[in-house]
Design an enzyme around this catalytic site. Structure first.
Site, short mmCIF file in Angstrom:
data_model
loop_
_atom_site.label_atom_id
_atom_site.label_comp_id
_atom_site.label_asym_id
_atom_site.label_seq_id
_atom_site.Cartn_x
_atom_site.Cartn_y
_atom_site.Cartn_z
CD GLU A 53 11.28 56.45 42.61
OE1 GLU A 53 10.20 55.57 42.88
OE2 GLU A 53 11.43 57.11 41.81
CB ALA A 80 4.14 51.71 42.92
N GLY A 126 9.53 52.85 45.19
CA GLY A 126 8.29 54.45 46.02
C GLY A 126 8.63 54.33 47.27
CD GLU A 143 11.66 52.11 41.52
OE1 GLU A 143 12.72 51.49 42.33
OE2 GLU A 143 11.13 52.58 42.13
C1 3H9 Z 1 7.55 51.51 42.41
O1 3H9 Z 1 8.21 51.41 43.27
C2 3H9 Z 1 7.69 52.40 41.06
C3 3H9 Z 1 8.24 53.98 41.56
O2 3H9 Z 1 9.31 53.76 41.23
C4 3H9 Z 1 6.94 54.88 40.47
C5 3H9 Z 1 5.97 54.22 40.01
C6 3H9 Z 1 5.61 56.00 39.48
N1 3H9 Z 1 2.92 46.53 45.62
O3 3H9 Z 1 7.98 39.26 48.86
P1 3H9 Z 1 6.34 38.83 49.96
C7 3H9 Z 1 3.01 41.67 47.94
S1 3H9 Z 1 7.41 49.46 41.65
C8 3H9 Z 1 1.92 44.83 45.23
O4 3H9 Z 1 6.31 37.22 49.79
P2 3H9 Z 1 9.10 39.05 51.93
C9 3H9 Z 1 3.69 40.41 47.27
O5 3H9 Z 1 3.23 39.95 46.74
C10 3H9 Z 1 8.57 49.58 43.25
N2 3H9 Z 1 1.82 43.96 46.35
O6 3H9 Z 1 7.29 39.39 51.31
C11 3H9 Z 1 2.81 39.38 48.87
O7 3H9 Z 1 1.75 39.10 48.50
P3 3H9 Z 1 1.08 37.21 48.38
C12 3H9 Z 1 9.57 48.95 43.50
C13 3H9 Z 1 3.62 43.79 47.00
O8 3H9 Z 1 8.51 39.82 53.03
C14 3H9 Z 1 2.95 39.69 49.80
O9 3H9 Z 1 3.31 41.49 49.19
N3 3H9 Z 1 9.74 47.48 44.48
C15 3H9 Z 1 4.11 44.35 46.66
O10 3H9 Z 1 9.30 38.04 51.47
C16 3H9 Z 1 4.01 39.56 50.85
O11 3H9 Z 1 5.22 39.80 49.63
C17 3H9 Z 1 9.49 46.35 44.93
O12 3H9 Z 1 9.91 46.03 44.04
C18 3H9 Z 1 4.01 45.83 45.86
N4 3H9 Z 1 5.22 46.83 45.57
O13 3H9 Z 1 9.42 40.59 51.13
C19 3H9 Z 1 9.18 45.41 46.02
N5 3H9 Z 1 5.31 44.64 47.44
O14 3H9 Z 1 1.36 37.13 49.79
C20 3H9 Z 1 8.96 44.11 45.75
C21 3H9 Z 1 5.30 42.83 48.10
O15 3H9 Z 1 -0.53 37.57 47.80
N6 3H9 Z 1 8.42 43.68 47.12
N7 3H9 Z 1 3.72 42.26 48.03
O16 3H9 Z 1 1.71 36.61 47.64
C22 3H9 Z 1 9.60 43.42 47.72
O17 3H9 Z 1 10.83 42.63 47.36
C23 3H9 Z 1 9.08 42.53 49.05
O18 3H9 Z 1 8.21 41.89 48.52
C24 3H9 Z 1 9.95 42.59 49.84
C25 3H9 Z 1 8.80 42.14 51.57
C26 3H9 Z 1 11.19 42.69 50.09
C27 3H9 Z 1 8.93 44.34 50.59
#
Ligand code: 3H9
Length: 719
Positions: free
Chosen positions: A103, A61, A100, A123
């Site tokens: 999911e 998400a 998500g 999450e």
């Molecule tokens: C969810 O899914 C809820 C659902 O179950 C249901 C809801 C109803 N959204 O980490 P990085 C941005 S909750 C928005 O440096 P990497 C991040 O802020 C979500 N933005 O890269 C950054 O921005 P900036 C569950 C996001 O390659 C840029 O992307 N998912 C999101 O080292 C680069 O990120 C998670 O918890 C996002 N979801 O790592 C996953 N994700 O450049 C969260 C990233 O402006 N994300 N951004 O600073 C991560 O763990 C890592 O970003 C990922 C990439 C491993 C994907």
């Protein structure tokens, strides 16, 4: 957005498009709904493949949408519609499928992953639970124990592990989208009845009550007051005990509670703060995006005590060649053995080969002549460090970066004694250095932006959360710790016990209270620093009281314990007692309680009843107040830097966001009012004097934390 194309004649290919991680924003969700409808309605399409642009399936998400007025189609019906489709839908997973994103993949009928992909439901780390069916589908697919493990920890798994668990159907080293397209055609027309995970019964172990209770107990213990892990267990329990539709209702209910909790806001703030600190800037105007780091292929560590060994391990694990120098032969031999042991244990845990051959050991400082960067980790003594740095600047090739792993000494003073002060920065690691996530990169006014950029990049490579901070006594973390420790000592003088203070802090969410923590790290560490600072001995000749130093209140309690040889766990006695030296289980110590009674009587202190609220307010608000001073002094660029330091280096509970975020949650006016209250009661304690930045923020209506930088900038430009 989502792109649509028809490939191989009969396959509808839907590509999620929202760089950098293809998060499921409103536009992406709308795109998926529209494109799925299009594919299913096209009589020429026999199967559907969903993938992400640029080799990255989906990061879940869109976290930026949380807390805003969410628009666009919701995830749950969108995923349900994919699962209900009468044509096979295959997820082609490259890069990451998280939250998500996973999911969505679980709603597809098949999942094919590239071997380098990573999958998970993280999450819980954002104070939430997987609320697009994740808590209901995953246990039906992989069983309750594995689902509980993944959902309550949020850990990522590799594609191979996902295959073993049964999360994916196939792993490929080739282009996952091409493989998925071919595969989708091979299953087109087959019955999908057995492919809809929501229709599976949830496999239940025979002792499921005991399993859930055991897991719940462990989760509560680890959570230190965070509610999301507990809700995750409750949601999986619903999957195990209720039909799918009822389980989904429970998932939504639990999510609604988490979503509106302050904890989720705090943890999401931490997520963005952790990324914001990478965009460092210095008061000189130098910044992350205009300063190019130098390549580091070979590094050296000087001094192989506890810190030097940990740093050597951390460097070798990044794949760098490391020269480890220790002049004492005995220490070198011991270090060699200890480093090899640490590397072997680490490699075993990760199922990889240990990187022992990356390290060469030497007793001679000349061995560092060809390295690109040196980290000095000798004893905390300015004269010794200066001597080592002077030798290094004579020995190293021109341009070698010289980093000091000091936690207390003046980095700028050290740099000023060098011919090339611009090459000097502090790299303050936390013990054990190969485990702890935090690294403070300390710059002085002379440090070059390139040196800072290089240290920051190296920290990132080492898997650290690196924060660039200015040079001052204690830098950010330890500077803020001083008033916190001081208040804890004063509370003992006034009538509290170590148990009461520790309980208050542990119930707040710290893994260890201040006294248990100082028993673990050793009371003699601070004693040595206080001795060096000439604080330990009162100047009786000038009539100074035993509880006053330099005109301010001082508690000699820690010094008195050290004089008795009570250094904490290592001596089996400290603020608590232990079964034997080195043992970890702290037990209340009657000796300590009598000692406190005698101490108070000796100094004419009348003990009073102190409650947990006062413990929290005095310890935490004094620490926060120092945080505001640090911001005002420009030592930290913003509140996020302080919060990341405290969450990753000092055990501040993530679900409370960090000290500065917490101050905002409590209300700045309330923090100010309580500091004023305690300052009136203790006028001889300068740390309780509210900082002028805090006053100004309150006077300007207590703006939200993301607007504090403006107030700080305005103030600095007026100076
Ligand atoms: C969810 O899914 C809820 C659902 O179950 C249901 C809801 C109803 N959204 O980490 P990085 C941005 S909750 C928005 O440096 P990497 C991040 O802020 C979500 N933005 O890269 C950054 O921005 P900036 C569950 C996001 O390659 C840029 O992307 N998912 C999101 O080292 C680069 O990120 C998670 O918890 C996002 N979801 O790592 C996953 N994700 O450049 C969260 C990233 O402006 N994300 N951004 O600073 C991560 O763990 C890592 O970003 C990922 C990439 C491993 C994907």
């Amino acid at each position: 957005m989502a792109l649509y194309s028809r490939v191989s004649g009969f396959v509808g290919l839907i590509t999620l498009q929202n760089p950098p991680v293809n998060a499921l924003s409103a536009a992406v969700r709308q795109g998926i709904v529209d494109m799925v409808e299009r594919a299913l309605g096209d009589p020429n399409v026999k199967s559907v493949v969903i993938c992400g642009q640029n080799g990255n399936f989906c990061g879940g998400a869109d976290i930026k949408e949380f807390g805003t007025n969410m628009s666009g189609p919701p995830l749950v019906p969108m995923i349900d519609a994919i699962e209900a489709a009468n044509k096979p839908v295959v997820a082609a997973i490259e890069g990451s499928a998280l939250g998500g994103g996973l999911e969505l993949a679980l709603g597809c009928h098949y999942r094919i992953a590239h071997s380098k992909a990573r999958l998970g439901l993280p999450e819980v780390t954002l104070g939430l639970l997987p609320a697009a069916g994740g808590t209901q589908r995953l246990p039906r697919l992989v069983g309750v124990p594995a689902a509980l493990n993944l959902i309550t920890t949020g850990r990522h798994v590799t594609a191979t592990q996902a295959l073993q668990l049964g999360i994916v159907d196939q792993v490929t080293d080739h282009n996952a989208v091409d493989v998925a397209v071919k595969f989708s055609l091979s299953v087109a027309g087959q019955s999908l009845d057995a492919r809809r995970i929501s229709t599976y019964p949830c496999p239940l172990p025979s002792d499921s009550d005991a399993l859930f209770e055991g897991v719940m107990q462990k989760v509560r213990q680890r959570a230190h007051g965070a509610i999301a892990p507990v809700a995750c267990v409750q949601a999986v329990r619903a999957a195990a005990t209720l039909p799918y539709s009822k389980g989904m209702e429970r998932e939504q209910e639990l999510m609604a509670t988490l979503f509106t909790s302050g904890q989720a806001r705090a943890q999401q703030y931490c997520f963005f703060a952790q990324r914001a600190v990478g965009r460092w800037r210095m008061p000189s105007g130098a910044r992350w995006d205009t300063s190019k780091p130098r390549p580091v292929h070979k590094a050296a560590v000087i001094g192989l005590g506890t810190m030097g060994r940990g740093i050597t391990v951390a460097l070798a694990q990044t794949g760098l060649s490391v020269v480890a120098v220790e002049t004492q032969e005995k220490q070198l031999m011991e270090a060699k053995q200890a480093v090899s042991g640490m590397l072997e244990r680490g490699a075993k845990r990760h199922g990889v080969a240990p990187t022992l051959d990356r390290i060469s050991y030497s007793q001679n400082i000349h061995a560092v002549a060809e390295v690109d960067l040196v980290i000095e980790a000798v004893f905390e003594d300015m004269a010794l460090k200066t001597e080592v740095f002077q030798q290094l600047s004579a020995v190293c090739k021109p341009g070698t970066l010289l980093c000091t792993n000091t936690s207390a000494l003046d980095v700028d003073k050290l740099a000023s004694k060098m011919p090339n002060p611009e090459l000097v920065v502090g790299m303050h690691f936390f013990a054990p250095a190969h485990v702890m996530k935090l690294l403070e990169v300390v710059y002085g006014p002379r440090s070059s932006p390139q040196a800072v950029a290089t240290a920051m990049q190296l920290g990132k490579k080492m898997g650290k959360v690196s924060v660039a901070v200015g040079n001052c006594r204690g830098f950010v973390g330890n500077r803020m710790l001083m008033p916190y420790l001081q208040q804890a000592f004063f509370l003992l003088e006034e009538g509290a016990t170590p148990e009461l203070v520790d309980r208050a802090l542990e119930e707040f969410g710290f893994p260890m209270g201040v006294f248990r923590m100082s028993d673990l790290s050793g009371l003699d560490v601070g004693w040595r620093v206080r001795k060096r600072d000439e604080l330990v001995e009162p100047d009786m000749a000038s009539g100074q009281s035993a509880r006053i130093r330099q005109g301010s209140r001082y508690s000699p309690l820690g010094d008195l314990l050290c004089e008795q040889g009570r250094f904490g766990q290592k001596t089996g006695r400290g603020w608590y007692q232990y079964d034997k030296p080195g043992s970890r289980v702290a037990r209340s110590d009657p000796w300590l309680h009598s000692f406190l009674v005698e101490y108070r009587a000796r100094h004419g202190l009348v003990p009073r009843s102190i409650d947990q609220q006062e413990v929290l307010e005095r310890c935490l608000y004094a620490l926060i107040n120092e945080g505001f001073r640090i911001l005002e002094d420009g030592i930290a660029a913003g509140p996020e830097d302080i919060d990341v330091i405290y969450v990753f280096g000092y055990g501040w509970p993530k679900h409370r966001g960090g000290p500065m975020f917490y101050a905002g949650m409590v209300g700045l006016a309330k923090v100010l009012e309580r500091l004023e209250h305690y300052q009136q009661a203790h006028p001889d304690v300068p740390y309780l004097q509210p900082c002028s930045l805090l006053r100004r923020l309150v006077a300007s209506g207590s703006p939200p934390i993301h607007r504090w930088r403006e107030a700080i900038k305005k103030r600095q430009s007026q100076l």
